[in-house]
Enzyme design. Structure first.
Site, mmCIF file in Angstrom:
data_model
loop_
_atom_site.group_PDB
_atom_site.id
_atom_site.type_symbol
_atom_site.label_atom_id
_atom_site.label_comp_id
_atom_site.label_asym_id
_atom_site.label_seq_id
_atom_site.Cartn_x
_atom_site.Cartn_y
_atom_site.Cartn_z
ATOM 1 N N ARG A 367 -3.697 93.754 82.969
ATOM 2 C CA ARG A 367 -4.254 94.230 81.396
ATOM 3 C C ARG A 367 -5.269 93.234 81.299
ATOM 4 O O ARG A 367 -5.399 91.874 81.606
ATOM 5 C CB ARG A 367 -3.058 93.798 80.670
ATOM 6 C CG ARG A 367 -3.420 93.672 79.007
ATOM 7 C CD ARG A 367 -2.287 93.721 77.944
ATOM 8 N NE ARG A 367 -1.758 92.262 77.920
ATOM 9 C CZ ARG A 367 -1.089 92.137 76.772
ATOM 10 N NH1 ARG A 367 -0.797 93.077 75.880
ATOM 11 N NH2 ARG A 367 -0.306 90.993 76.981
ATOM 12 N N GLU A 469 -1.439 99.520 69.498
ATOM 13 C CA GLU A 469 -1.034 98.241 68.800
ATOM 14 C C GLU A 469 -2.111 97.985 67.602
ATOM 15 O O GLU A 469 -1.997 97.037 66.975
ATOM 16 C CB GLU A 469 -1.162 97.037 69.947
ATOM 17 C CG GLU A 469 -2.620 96.944 70.272
ATOM 18 C CD GLU A 469 -2.276 95.580 71.601
ATOM 19 O OE1 GLU A 469 -1.395 94.907 71.564
ATOM 20 O OE2 GLU A 469 -3.393 95.522 72.199
ATOM 21 N N ASP A 497 1.398 92.637 67.698
ATOM 22 C CA ASP A 497 0.204 92.989 67.579
ATOM 23 C C ASP A 497 -0.107 93.887 66.547
ATOM 24 O O ASP A 497 -0.682 93.736 65.523
ATOM 25 C CB ASP A 497 -0.654 93.229 68.699
ATOM 26 C CG ASP A 497 -1.324 92.265 69.237
ATOM 27 O OD1 ASP A 497 -2.027 91.438 68.346
ATOM 28 O OD2 ASP A 497 -1.515 92.033 70.331
ATOM 29 N N ASP A 682 3.572 84.672 72.146
ATOM 30 C CA ASP A 682 2.224 84.703 72.800
ATOM 31 C C ASP A 682 1.194 84.674 71.518
ATOM 32 O O ASP A 682 1.606 84.750 70.480
ATOM 33 C CB ASP A 682 2.271 85.937 73.838
ATOM 34 C CG ASP A 682 2.368 87.051 73.326
ATOM 35 O OD1 ASP A 682 2.430 87.236 71.992
ATOM 36 O OD2 ASP A 682 2.519 88.133 74.110
#
Length: 781
Positions: A367, A469, A497, A682
């Site tokens: 990613r 997202e 997100d 995160d």
């Protein structure tokens, strides 16, 4: 930071990155390294302005949304998602005018050369920070994992064990606990690989088997038989035996069974362990095919704020693609070296026998960072930073060419350390986060074209995963899919997100609902359903993955086993987990449920107009208008105690994550909440919490003084939670925030700044503030 002039003076590269490109990516080939920089520089000059224009377009749209949302006369339209609101979104270009006709097959996904783990087999996807070689290797090797170990070592079978069922403090085997685990395992095998009596066809449990045997006959497939105390049993479906290995005496050493495209290996390799388990049949382990794919993350779960940090990420990815990555560490008083595992070879149970080879590792994706990130590790003349996503793409794609140069199939007579490709289909899998709408997706498609042309790769060799997202992507998902229909292999949802963007989009509309209430809102169910329906409508199924989000409680495996089975039941072919153990246990769901069958049923039962955004997506989750009195707002959010509780929880989560991010450079942490439950945090979870508090301060639900008071109270909690961590500096000195310029002070100030600037920060992203805080700490060191 020292810089090196590259590309004939067209770029400057930070010395650590320049050295990595020369020494690792090009192995001393100066001409190759020069060409790399020239190619990257050309793309930065030609596509950099378009990247900037697309980011500016985000800000323009947000300004238009803020104005419309702030008008109290529009509140009913926002709450109900009326056609008037939809028309407004179309008028400003938020809803794209160019939507594909999903009934037109020429608009459908047609991605070539996709590995079956991505295209046609449903299973688990593990996500791992790419800044830690040990963790990355664990993820890559999580293809095959012991179900016995995963059950025994977690709360999966015994969420509330009696004293006699708890693991022994000295690490020795607890036979009572082990018996519960074996009962679960036998039930699993009985359900999906059932045995029946050879005499009368009655079901027989694996718990009653005395020994196993493989019967081979000329012109017929091999057959599994099981000796019982009285009589014999066989597989109810003999075709589920697909492979085996035999020991010296002709007894099975391994049996390979398959269900829903996934494999289970029954191992008889350790007589000592079989005796410990008390199994007379000699079974010593049950190994599940667990993580089919793994995403090596350059983004939300790492803390890479400069060239030194980022090169560490790149070096791990390059080592995985070369196949030679190792990690050496101390464990239980001994030195352990970890490396990538080999493929697993068996004798095929098919007619005529032969060799059955199963991949030894998860298929790896990476990613990259989002379009909004700028980096000064590469600079244009005059010192201008470049899009970090451009650098990520060129480096990750170049590193993947090491993999593409390897053989697609193993040579049985060759060097066992010469691993076959990560992608046997010859593809490179790159996940792109934080794209807003089809124009940005189409731009990234052109960017991928440029990288392919530079590296001499076949068109669409670089596959793309589109993370759904951001709100504008969700509302235009079929158009986003159409923009990359020839290279798309992945779409997924993520509450974290996506909720952060939902809050930021609605920032001016009024006080948004808290996180608990947010989970029951119409927009969220519409988002989850709409993602699967869009993938189905655009024929992604069978060519790529339709994914679901992360399990965020890494220690709560019993809860995961109960809840996460919902993901394959939606028709989603994969879902995220945070650890190898979770991968093993979540894989049970894909044995239990055929995601493909669920998707086919969904296609028959769906009632919505294909290709249109679900109406629930347009319902904005605000509790009341921005113009309401404070008392009304607080009551609409559940009352003063509920507001205080939610605010303190958000403050504690922010501080718990930021303190480790800023002080230690840890991008993904297990942060205990106020009840002591460890939550995986995160930047996505940080975004939600910071946006929620920013919204509540903006609308007077809490004052800034109350915010600061909550943050200071929670700083004391976080300091206590981290008190035993070597090198941790408390954020408080006594009851006051430190004012000594220490790491602790920087951490607190960074956390508070994330909330203070949350309304004005583009899309509510946290990277700019986090990076600045971490760089301050690195400067202290």
């Amino acid at each position: 930071m020292a810089y090196v002039t590259v590309a004939g003076g067209a770029l400057e590269a930070a010395a650590p990155l320049a050295n990595f490109v020369s020494d690792t990516l090009y192995a001393g080939d100066a001409a190759g390294a020069d060409a790399f920089w020239a190619g990257l520089g050309e793309v930065c000059r030609e596509l950099g302005p378009e990247n900037a224009a697309l980011l500016a377009r985000r800000d323009e749209l947000q300004a238009a949304l803020d104005a419309f949302h702030a008008d109290a006369g529009n509140h009913a339209d926002l709450s109900l998602g009326t056609t008037a609101y939809q028309d407004f979104l179309r008028s400003i270009g938020y809803l794209s005018a160019a939507q594909p006709d999903v009934r037109d097959e020429s608009a459908h996904v047609c991605t070539p050369a996709v590995d079956p783990e991505v295209s046609s087999v449903s299973g688990v996807q593990l996500v791992v920070p790419c800044d830690n070689p040990r963790y990355a290797l664990n993820a890559a090797n999580a293809r095959w994992l012991s179900l016995l170990d995963a059950l025994y070592g977690t709360d999966a079978v015994l969420p509330r064990p009696a004293p006699t069922e708890a693991p022994n403090a000295d690490g020795s085997y607890n036979a009572v606990r082990g018996g519960k685990v074996l009962g679960y395992v036998f039930s699993f095998l009985d359900s999906h690989f059932g045995l029946v009596s050879s005499a009368n066809g009655a079901p027989v449990s694996y718990a009653h088997v005395r020994s196993f045997d493989v019967v081979r006959s000329a012109g017929a497939p091999a057959r599994l038989t099981a000796a019982l105390e009285r009589g014999e049993a066989q597989l109810a479906d003999p075709e589920k035996l697909v492979g085996f290995t035999l020991g010296d005496a002709g007894c099975p050493k391994e049996l390979v069974l398959r269900h829903n495209g996934l494999h289970v290996i029954l191992s008889f390799a350790s007589a000592a362990r079989a005796a410990q388990l008390g199994l007379g049949c000699g079974l010593s382990d049950v190994v599940l095919e667990s993580a089919l794919t793994a995403i090596c993350d350059f983004e939300d779960s790492v803390a890479a704020v400069d060239a030194e940090d980022k090169v560490n990420v790149y070096r791990t990815w390059a080592g995985l693609m070369r196949g030679g990555l190792t990690a050496t560490f101390e464990k239980s008083g001994r030195t352990v070296q970890r490396r990538l595992k080999q493929d697993r070879a068996f004798e095929s149970a098919a007619v005529g026998g032969g060799r059955l080879t199963l991949p030894g590792r998860a298929v790896l994706m990476c990613r990259n960072v989002g379009m909004q990130m700028q980096t000064d590790m590469v600079r244009l003349p005059g010192g201008e930073a470049v899009p970090e996503a451009f650098v990520d793409l060129f480096v990750s794609a170049k590193a993947a060419t090491f993999d593409l140069a390897k053989p697609a199939e193993a040579d049985p007579a060759g060097d066992p350390l010469n691993l076959v490709r990560n992608s046997r289909a010859g593809s490179v899998y790159i996940v792109k986060p934080k794209m807003h709408g089809p124009d940005e997706v189409a731009f990234n498609n052109r960017l991928f074209n440029r990288a392919e042309a530079f590296l001499g790769l076949a068109p669409n060799a670089l596959k793309i995963g589109v993370m759904d997202e951001e709100r504008r992507t969700s509302m235009n998902l079929t158009a986003c899919i159409a923009a990359v229909r020839e290279r798309l292999v992945f779409i997924n949802t993520g509450f974290l997100d996506r909720t952060g963007d939902e809050i930021h989009t609605a920032m001016s509309a009024g006080p948004v609902l808290g996180k608990k209430a947010m989970r029951s809102q119409a927009w969220l169910s519409a988002y989850e359903d709409g993602n699967v329906d869009a993938g189905m409508a655009m024929a992604l199924s069978g060519k790529g993955q339709i994914g679901k989000g992360m399990w965020a409680k890494p220690d709560a495996m019993a809860a995961m086993l109960h809840d996460k089975v919902a993901h394959p039941k939606t028709g989603a072919s994969t879902a995220w987990v945070p650890s190898p153990t979770a991968a093993c246990l979540h894989s049970l769901h894909y044995f239990m449920v055929s995601a493909w069958a669920c998707l086919e049923k969904r296609a028959r039962d769906t009632w919505c107009e294909p290709g249109t955004p679900p109406l629930g997506l347009f319902r904005v989750p605000v509790a009341c208008p921005a113009s309401a009195a404070k008392e009304t707002k607080v009551m609409a959010l559940g009352g003063a105690k509920a507001v205080e509780s939610e605010a303190r929880e958000a403050a504690q989560a922010i501080l718990g994550y930021v303190s480790r991010w800023v002080q230690f450079g840890v991008g993904c942490s297990k942060v205990p909440d106020l009840t002591g439950v460890a939550l995986m945090e995160d930047r996505a979870t940080l975004r939600i919490n910071a946006q929620l508090l920013a919204n509540w301060v903006l609308h007077g639900v809490i004052t800034r003084d109350e915010l600061v008071a909550h943050m200071q109270a929670m700083a004391a909690v976080v300091d206590a939670q981290n008190a035993s961590d070597k090198g941790y500096t408390s954020m408080l000195s006594g009851a006051a925030v430190r004012a000594d310029g220490s790491k602790g002070q920087v951490a607190f100030e960074t956390a508070l700044e994330l909330v203070d600037t949350g309304g004005a920060t583009p899309n509510g992203y946290t990277e700019t503030v986090l990076h600045a805080g971490r760089r301050r700490v690195k400067a202290l060191n």
